[in-house]
Write a protein that holds these residues in place. Structure first.
Motif, short mmCIF file in Angstrom:
data_model
loop_
_atom_site.label_atom_id
_atom_site.label_comp_id
_atom_site.label_asym_id
_atom_site.label_seq_id
_atom_site.Cartn_x
_atom_site.Cartn_y
_atom_site.Cartn_z
N ILE A 9 -0.05 -26.91 16.61
CA ILE A 9 -0.40 -28.12 17.34
C ILE A 9 0.73 -29.12 17.25
N ARG A 10 1.09 -29.73 18.39
CA ARG A 10 2.17 -30.69 18.44
C ARG A 10 1.69 -31.95 19.13
N VAL A 11 2.37 -33.04 18.87
CA VAL A 11 2.05 -34.30 19.53
C VAL A 11 2.76 -34.34 20.86
N ALA A 12 2.05 -34.69 21.92
CA ALA A 12 2.64 -34.73 23.26
C ALA A 12 3.31 -36.07 23.50
N ALA A 13 4.45 -36.02 24.19
CA ALA A 13 5.17 -37.24 24.52
C ALA A 13 4.82 -37.73 25.91
N THR A 14 4.18 -36.87 26.72
CA THR A 14 3.85 -37.24 28.09
C THR A 14 2.34 -37.21 28.25
N ILE A 18 -6.73 -36.90 34.31
CA ILE A 18 -7.35 -35.89 35.16
C ILE A 18 -8.43 -36.59 35.97
N LEU A 19 -8.41 -36.37 37.27
CA LEU A 19 -9.34 -37.02 38.16
C LEU A 19 -10.14 -35.96 38.91
N ALA A 20 -11.44 -36.05 38.87
CA ALA A 20 -12.27 -35.09 39.59
C ALA A 20 -12.13 -35.32 41.08
N ALA A 21 -11.99 -34.23 41.82
CA ALA A 21 -11.86 -34.31 43.28
C ALA A 21 -13.15 -33.78 43.90
N GLY A 22 -14.11 -34.65 44.06
CA GLY A 22 -15.38 -34.24 44.62
C GLY A 22 -16.20 -33.43 43.65
N LEU A 38 -0.96 -18.35 24.54
CA LEU A 38 -0.70 -19.17 25.72
C LEU A 38 -0.54 -20.64 25.37
N ASN A 39 0.51 -21.25 25.91
CA ASN A 39 0.71 -22.69 25.71
C ASN A 39 -0.38 -23.49 26.41
N VAL A 40 -0.82 -24.56 25.74
CA VAL A 40 -1.67 -25.57 26.36
C VAL A 40 -0.81 -26.81 26.44
N ARG A 41 -0.57 -27.28 27.67
CA ARG A 41 0.41 -28.35 27.89
C ARG A 41 -0.25 -29.69 28.23
N ALA A 42 0.56 -30.74 28.12
CA ALA A 42 0.07 -32.09 28.38
C ALA A 42 -0.14 -32.36 29.86
N GLY A 43 0.43 -31.55 30.73
CA GLY A 43 0.29 -31.71 32.17
C GLY A 43 0.38 -30.38 32.87
N PRO A 44 0.11 -30.35 34.16
CA PRO A 44 0.09 -29.09 34.92
C PRO A 44 1.46 -28.61 35.36
N GLY A 45 2.25 -28.14 34.42
CA GLY A 45 3.56 -27.61 34.75
C GLY A 45 4.36 -27.31 33.50
N PRO A 46 5.36 -26.43 33.61
CA PRO A 46 6.16 -26.04 32.45
C PRO A 46 7.05 -27.15 31.92
N GLN A 47 7.20 -28.24 32.67
CA GLN A 47 8.04 -29.34 32.23
C GLN A 47 7.32 -30.26 31.24
N TYR A 48 6.01 -30.08 31.08
CA TYR A 48 5.25 -30.95 30.19
C TYR A 48 5.25 -30.42 28.75
N ALA A 115 0.30 -38.26 37.06
CA ALA A 115 1.26 -38.33 35.96
C ALA A 115 1.52 -39.78 35.59
N THR A 116 1.73 -40.02 34.30
CA THR A 116 2.05 -41.36 33.83
C THR A 116 3.42 -41.42 33.19
N GLY A 117 4.16 -40.33 33.28
CA GLY A 117 5.51 -40.30 32.71
C GLY A 117 6.44 -39.56 33.63
N SER A 118 7.72 -39.49 33.27
CA SER A 118 8.70 -38.80 34.10
C SER A 118 8.50 -37.30 34.01
#
Length: 207
Positions: A9-14, A18-22, A38-48, A115-118
């Motif tokens: 477990i690591r601390v996320a920097a980003t 998550i917003l429900a769409a309907g 499998l990685n569990v990431r802070a956002g939906p992409g390998p950059q997170y 997203a709230t970060g770069s």
């Protein structure tokens, strides 16, 4: 693996929202199983950043997936984040199916992400799983390999998908030879991995 909960477990920097769409405010999350570490990431992409690693066989609660994407919001143990749907499986009428292939049938809700970060631009070439992850035999690299990787850094390559054992690194991605060692290395999605030269399959992941 007998461990059914995430580790490393690591601390996320980003962070993100998550917003429900309907999607109703209260609904039963789809039960899923993680088919490989499998990685569990802070956002939906390998950059997170990686929040944790869900061990193979872990039970996951699937909240929903992005429209037109294989990234899904999951809860695994005490970790909430995003995981790649090609490595999540669920029961559909008594058969085990891959989430990314049967979303409509499983009734997986659509969610969105703000997203709230770069972020980092991700290349268009996919990182795909080749065959069963069981075909990859565990290896134990000597400490000298890790030392070489540390002392000879390379720029990371960002690819759509997730870094898992058995995934194939595209031929267009340059890999680095390790002196007196049978495997090569490359940094994919900010994680150093060892690659089998002949098949380009990932055989070891440094976490």
């Amino acid at each position: 693996m007998s461990n059914l909960f995430p580790h490393v477990i690591r601390v996320a920097a980003t962070a993100g929202l998550i917003l429900a769409a309907g999607v109703p405010a209260v609904y039963a999350a789809t039960s899923a199983t993680v088919v490989t570490d499998l990685n569990v990431r802070a956002g939906p992409g390998p950059q997170y950043p990686v929040l944790g690693v869900a061990a193979r066989g872990s039970a996951a609660a699937l909240e929903g997936c992005l429209e037109g994407s294989n990234w899904c919001r999951v809860n695994v143990g005490t970790v909430s984040g995003w995981a790649y749907a090609k490595y999540l499986a669920a029961d559909a009428g008594g058969s085990t199916v891959v989430i990314s292939e049967r979303r409509a049938e499983l009734g997986v809700p659509v969610v969105s992400y703000e997203a709230t970060g770069s972020t980092v631009t991700v290349g268009p070439e996919p990182l795909e799983l080749v065959g069963s992850v069981d075909e990859i035999q565990p290896i134990a690299p000597p400490p000298t390999v890790r030392t070489f990787i540390t002392e000879n850094p390379v720029d990371p390559v960002f690819l759509e998908g997730e870094v898992v054992l058995g995934a194939t690194v595209p031929r267009s991605v340059a890999v680095r030879t390790i002196p007196d060692y049978e495997y090569e290395y490359v940094v994919v999605n900010n994680q150093p991995v060892l690659v089998e030269p002949s098949t380009r399959r990932i055989v070891y992941i440094y976490r």
